[in-house]
Scaffold this motif. Structure first.
Motif, short mmCIF file in Angstrom:
data_model
loop_
_atom_site.label_atom_id
_atom_site.label_comp_id
_atom_site.label_asym_id
_atom_site.label_seq_id
_atom_site.Cartn_x
_atom_site.Cartn_y
_atom_site.Cartn_z
N MET A 296 -6.97 10.33 -0.63
CA MET A 296 -7.57 9.09 -0.15
C MET A 296 -8.35 8.39 -1.25
N CYS B 58 -12.14 9.51 8.38
CA CYS B 58 -13.15 9.70 7.34
C CYS B 58 -14.05 10.86 7.70
N ALA C 241 -12.91 3.51 2.37
CA ALA C 241 -12.01 2.87 3.32
C ALA C 241 -12.48 1.50 3.75
N CYS D 61 0.82 -1.23 0.00
CA CYS D 61 0.00 0.00 0.00
C CYS D 61 0.85 1.27 0.00
N MET E 281 -10.43 -1.84 2.52
CA MET E 281 -9.16 -2.14 3.17
C MET E 281 -9.37 -2.54 4.62
N CYS E 282 -10.28 -1.86 5.30
CA CYS E 282 -10.53 -2.18 6.70
C CYS E 282 -11.17 -3.55 6.85
N LEU F 276 -3.18 3.04 7.98
CA LEU F 276 -4.15 3.00 6.87
C LEU F 276 -5.44 2.32 7.29
N PHE G 237 -8.57 -1.55 -5.31
CA PHE G 237 -8.32 -2.55 -4.28
C PHE G 237 -8.93 -3.89 -4.68
N TYR H 41 -7.51 4.36 -1.63
CA TYR H 41 -8.58 3.50 -1.13
C TYR H 41 -9.63 3.19 -2.20
N ALA I 186 -3.41 7.87 5.35
CA ALA I 186 -4.32 8.40 4.33
C ALA I 186 -3.96 9.84 3.98
#
Length: 240
Positions: A145, A178, A187, A133, A190-191, A173, A154, A149, A138
């Protein structure tokens, strides 16, 4: 894709409508150093001030690829065919050209030549995908971002893998600030990956071959995006 990877892709991008092909659950790695089987792995790497290049992540990617490409490592496809795992079976992706160039140089001794941005690898697959990444946070991500993201990028990066996805990233990251529902949606991918993945910790990419496996909770690497479901990690592989 292995059903584990398909499950992530389907949940995030296809409203649960995507299913794995029959027999894809047979796809797996064996004989690696910590990546046997199939699934999602997150390698958190602490660093600060990096934008489009991270030497810390380059070292971690090289270490991860070295552990995958162990002598005797093998790949089993969906038909049950088993063969040696080769450097061409590893695809390394990064969002920025500067990181791609640094990775390509560092991976040359391992014979890993499939290194590029997401755009290069659309339509291609590999048993193993390693995604760096690069940016430390971010706020430090070039082009903002929305680029780092971006759900499409992704999705393409992680869905190139047939059995094993390794995401190398700064823990920051997973804690983006946000400021709008749109940023939360960006986001979330990725989270959510962070919540569904196991951990491979590489505190020293040049460490020796001693390993130990310990259990940990998601609280060790929390995701601050409120619409992410919190889960427990199964284990951590710690190299020390």
């Amino acid at each position: 894709m292995h059903p584990t990877i398909t499950g992530l892709t389907s949940e995030l991008y296809y409203e649960g409508r995507l299913g794995a092909r029959d027999a894809c659950d047979q796809q797996r790695l064996d004989g690696t150093d910590g990546f046997d089987g199939a699934g999602l792995w997150l390698c958190p790497v602490e660093h600060e001030g990096n934008q489009s290049r991270s030497d810390e992540e380059v070292a971690a990617v090289v270490a991860a690829c070295g552990r995958v490409l162990q002598p005797g490592a093998s790949w089993t496809d969906m038909r049950g065919n088993v063969r040696a795992l080769t450097p061409d079976d590893v695809l390394v992706v990064a969002p920025y050209n500067a990181q791609v160039a640094a990775l390509a140089r560092a991976l040359r001794p391992l014979g890993v030549a499939r290194v590029g941005t997401v755009d290069r690898f659309q339509g291609q697959e590999a048993p193993v995908v390693v995604y760096s990444c690069t940016s430390s946070s971010a706020e430090e991500a070039p082009r903002g971002m929305g680029f780092l993201y971006d759900p499409h990028r992704f999705n393409v990066a992680t869905s190139r893998a047939r059995a094993c996805v390794v995401v190398v990233a700064s823990p920051k990251l997973l804690e983006p600030e946000c400021r709008s529902p749109e940023q939360m949606r960006m986001a979330n991918g990725m989270c959510r990956f962070g919540e569904m993945s196991g951990r491979v910790l590489l505190p020293d990419a040049g460490a020796d071959d001693r390993r130990k496996t310990v259990r940990t909770s998601r609280k060790d690497y929390p995701c601050s995006v409120s619409n992410c479901q919190r889960m427990e990690c199964d284990s951590v592989l710690w190299a020390q």
